[in-house]
Design a protein around this motif. Sequence first.
Motif, short mmCIF file in Angstrom:
data_model
loop_
_atom_site.label_atom_id
_atom_site.label_comp_id
_atom_site.label_asym_id
_atom_site.label_seq_id
_atom_site.Cartn_x
_atom_site.Cartn_y
_atom_site.Cartn_z
N ASP A 102 0.81 -0.94 0.17
CA ASP A 102 0.01 0.05 -0.03
C ASP A 102 0.83 1.32 0.04
N LEU A 103 0.91 1.93 -1.01
CA LEU A 103 2.03 3.04 -1.19
C LEU A 103 1.28 4.18 -1.02
N ARG A 104 0.04 4.33 -0.56
CA ARG A 104 -0.44 5.74 0.02
C ARG A 104 0.26 6.29 1.05
N ILE A 105 0.28 7.43 1.15
CA ILE A 105 0.83 8.30 2.07
C ILE A 105 0.24 8.09 3.53
N PRO A 106 1.00 7.87 4.65
CA PRO A 106 0.20 7.66 5.75
C PRO A 106 -0.30 9.19 6.13
N ARG A 107 -1.74 8.93 6.89
CA ARG A 107 -2.02 10.34 7.30
C ARG A 107 -2.18 10.10 8.88
N VAL A 108 -2.18 11.20 9.59
CA VAL A 108 -2.34 11.11 10.97
C VAL A 108 -3.82 11.22 11.38
N ASP A 109 -4.09 10.11 12.41
CA ASP A 109 -5.52 10.22 12.81
C ASP A 109 -5.68 11.08 13.82
N LEU A 110 -6.36 12.05 13.62
CA LEU A 110 -6.46 13.25 14.50
C LEU A 110 -7.21 12.92 15.70
N THR A 111 -7.99 11.59 16.01
CA THR A 111 -8.47 11.33 16.78
C THR A 111 -7.65 10.31 17.95
N LEU A 112 -7.21 9.32 17.05
CA LEU A 112 -6.40 8.28 17.78
C LEU A 112 -4.92 8.60 18.00
N GLY A 113 -4.43 9.60 17.22
CA GLY A 113 -2.91 10.11 17.46
C GLY A 113 -2.71 10.72 18.77
N PRO A 114 -3.63 11.96 19.04
CA PRO A 114 -3.14 12.47 20.25
C PRO A 114 -3.80 11.42 21.31
N LYS A 115 -4.92 10.71 21.34
CA LYS A 115 -5.10 9.79 22.26
C LYS A 115 -4.02 8.57 22.67
N THR A 116 -3.44 8.31 21.67
CA THR A 116 -2.57 7.68 21.86
C THR A 116 -1.21 7.99 22.43
N ALA A 117 -0.78 9.30 22.18
CA ALA A 117 0.05 9.83 22.80
C ALA A 117 0.08 10.01 24.27
N ARG A 118 -1.33 10.53 24.42
CA ARG A 118 -1.50 10.79 25.99
C ARG A 118 -1.53 9.45 26.54
N ALA A 119 -1.93 8.41 26.33
CA ALA A 119 -1.81 6.83 26.79
C ALA A 119 -0.42 6.51 26.99
N VAL A 120 0.31 6.79 25.99
CA VAL A 120 1.78 6.47 26.22
C VAL A 120 2.50 7.42 27.32
N ALA A 121 2.02 8.90 27.29
CA ALA A 121 2.81 9.55 28.28
C ALA A 121 2.23 9.16 29.66
N THR A 122 1.06 8.81 29.83
CA THR A 122 0.60 8.23 31.19
C THR A 122 1.19 6.91 31.35
N LEU A 123 1.37 6.05 30.68
CA LEU A 123 2.13 5.03 31.13
C LEU A 123 3.64 5.35 31.59
N ILE A 124 4.25 6.44 30.85
CA ILE A 124 5.61 6.65 31.29
C ILE A 124 5.52 7.36 32.48
N ALA A 125 4.60 8.21 32.80
CA ALA A 125 4.48 9.08 34.14
C ALA A 125 4.29 7.97 35.17
N ARG A 126 3.64 6.88 35.00
CA ARG A 126 3.10 5.89 36.04
C ARG A 126 4.59 4.94 36.32
N GLY A 127 5.51 4.90 35.43
CA GLY A 127 6.79 4.26 35.70
C GLY A 127 6.48 2.80 34.98
N LEU A 128 5.62 2.79 34.24
CA LEU A 128 5.24 1.43 33.42
C LEU A 128 6.05 1.03 32.19
N VAL A 129 6.92 2.12 31.70
CA VAL A 129 7.70 1.98 30.31
C VAL A 129 9.06 2.09 31.00
N ALA A 130 9.89 1.21 30.45
CA ALA A 130 11.41 1.14 30.64
C ALA A 130 12.00 1.97 29.50
#
Length: 162
Positions: A19-47
Amino acid sequence: PNLGGAHLLACVEADPADDLRIPRVDLTLGPKTARAVATLIARGLVASAHDCSDGGLLVAAAEMAFAGRVGLDLDLAPLPAPQPLGVATACFAETPSRYLLEIRPDALDPAVRNLRAAGIPFGQIGTFADHQRLTLRTATDGRVLDTPLDDLRAAWQRPLDW
């Protein structure tokens, strides 16, 4: 994930099935994922954490293995995707808002609960190992890569060796 614009395409010819289409940012899932990853990091769950932008998932995984000086066994079967992916797309797509996280075994259950509660697609695709290799398996082809980390590190650093 889509392969359009990926660095891989500057190095090899695309497979007609990719699939050679240019990837697009999902403006709903992208920020939601970033928040979830930041939360995991803040809780000390990510090495450790790495985005999958420059070179894709396989490059991010290799860079993490280099940094930790540990081997890594990857299996693409649990990789979350809305449709089946070819090996090249799974490994090298530079789709935004994807992260590779190292979660300690004792933190895995709370991390899984947090990601599920946040509605974030995820999969456990690998484990660090005592050997000094990067291995990769797929559901359809079995083991497709088994390479010494030193060889990969040398290839990765070669452009900087001037």
